[in-house]
Design an enzyme around this catalytic site. Sequence first.
Site, PDB file in Angstrom:
ATOM      1  N   HIS A 240       0.859  -1.160  -0.073  1.00  0.00           N
ATOM      2  CA  HIS A 240       0.182   0.085   0.065  1.00  0.00           C
ATOM      3  C   HIS A 240       0.959   1.114   0.114  1.00  0.00           C
ATOM      4  CE1 HIS A 240      -3.579  -2.237   1.127  1.00  0.00           C
ATOM      5  NE2 HIS A 240      -2.962  -2.841   2.266  1.00  0.00           N
TER       6      HIS A 240
HETATM    7  C1  BDR Z   1      -3.296   1.344   5.289  1.00  0.00           C
HETATM    8  O1  BDR Z   1      -3.331   0.774   6.520  1.00  0.00           O
HETATM    9  C2  BDR Z   1      -2.359   0.445   6.980  1.00  0.00           C
HETATM   10  O2  BDR Z   1      -2.475  -0.956   7.844  1.00  0.00           O
HETATM   11  C3  BDR Z   1      -1.084   0.102   6.228  1.00  0.00           C
HETATM   12  O3  BDR Z   1       0.062   0.568   6.541  1.00  0.00           O
HETATM   13  C4  BDR Z   1      -1.771   1.170   4.999  1.00  0.00           C
HETATM   14  O4  BDR Z   1      -1.089   2.417   5.273  1.00  0.00           O
HETATM   15  C5  BDR Z   1      -3.852   0.043   4.221  1.00  0.00           C
HETATM   16  O5  BDR Z   1      -5.205   0.357   4.503  1.00  0.00           O
END
Ligand code: BDR
Length: 318
Positions: A240
């Site tokens: 992500h």
């Molecule tokens: C986001 O949520 C967190 O768990 C990850 O680091 C990322 O920034 C994904 O939904």
Amino acid sequence: MKKIPLIIDCDPGHDDAIALLIALASDKFDLKGITTVGGNQTVEKTTANALKILELVGRTDVPVVSGRSNPMMSKLRVAEDVHGASGMDGPVLPEPKTKSLNMRAVDFIAEQVEKSEDPFVLVAVGPFTNIGTFLLAYPHLHHKIEKIHVMGGGVYEGNRSQLAEFNVWNDPESAKVVTDSRIPVHFFGLDVTHKALIRQDEFHLFRQEKGSVFQFVADLLDFYSICYVQERKLEGCPMHDSCAVASLIDPNMFTGYEAFIDVDIEGSKTRGACIVDIRPQERRLGENNGVFYMNVDRLRFLKLIIDSCHKLEQDLRN
Ligand code: BDR
Ligand code: CA
């Protein structure tokens, strides 16, 4: 080539960690600091994790500044189910020897933006509490920020509710301050980040390499895959947060839509959802305020991550 003055606001976090590695390896950035926020875990834990990552790669010259522990209007809900009790479970790293700066993240961001001669870029890959608070507290500095790259949102799906993604869901009010600011916001939401996978059959590309950085990433992937591969049945681990950084290094790797982007802070079912209006301009709910990304050239992205690890290993040897 002029370097981009940059602050990364994050909550490491497995994917945050890899985003930081890419940024630390790139010569495109003048990384002024890393600010941390309560998100995947408490801010104490995300701060410790940021310090550990910098120590691992020998980059303790980059300041870490601890930020807000709770969202603007509510209590933090951590993602222990994804990132574990430490926020970065899996790799075993020593307790950090270095400390975060003794000041507020919001003031650190303001100080750095204020003294920058070049337009500043903010990357925000945790709940947007620090950035939202900074924008409210320092409106006279908005014009010095060229753009904000964020990991957040999702048009087709959420991961904490049907429509809300974790970073926006945790602090929708701060996310709305960001979209309302009129500073261009580049959104890397779940639509694109779920395509930005390191597939499970590619994990060996990290494990097979010698060196602490590669082994760190391999350990991160092994733990992160418990949630994404074993439980959620994806083909691999979505990187992500790396999308928000990689796109500054190689913008053509990603494609998306210019849009009017807003955040719902009221709906009983849609609180924390992003509204991405790409209808003909005259019918949009507002003026375009950013870009919402939908696709990534995955192999190019994977190569950037591997190249970044090689670069950091080489720096450690020199
Ligand atoms: C986001 O949520 C967190 O768990 C990850 O680091 C990322 O920034 C994904 O939904
Ligand atoms: Ca994150």
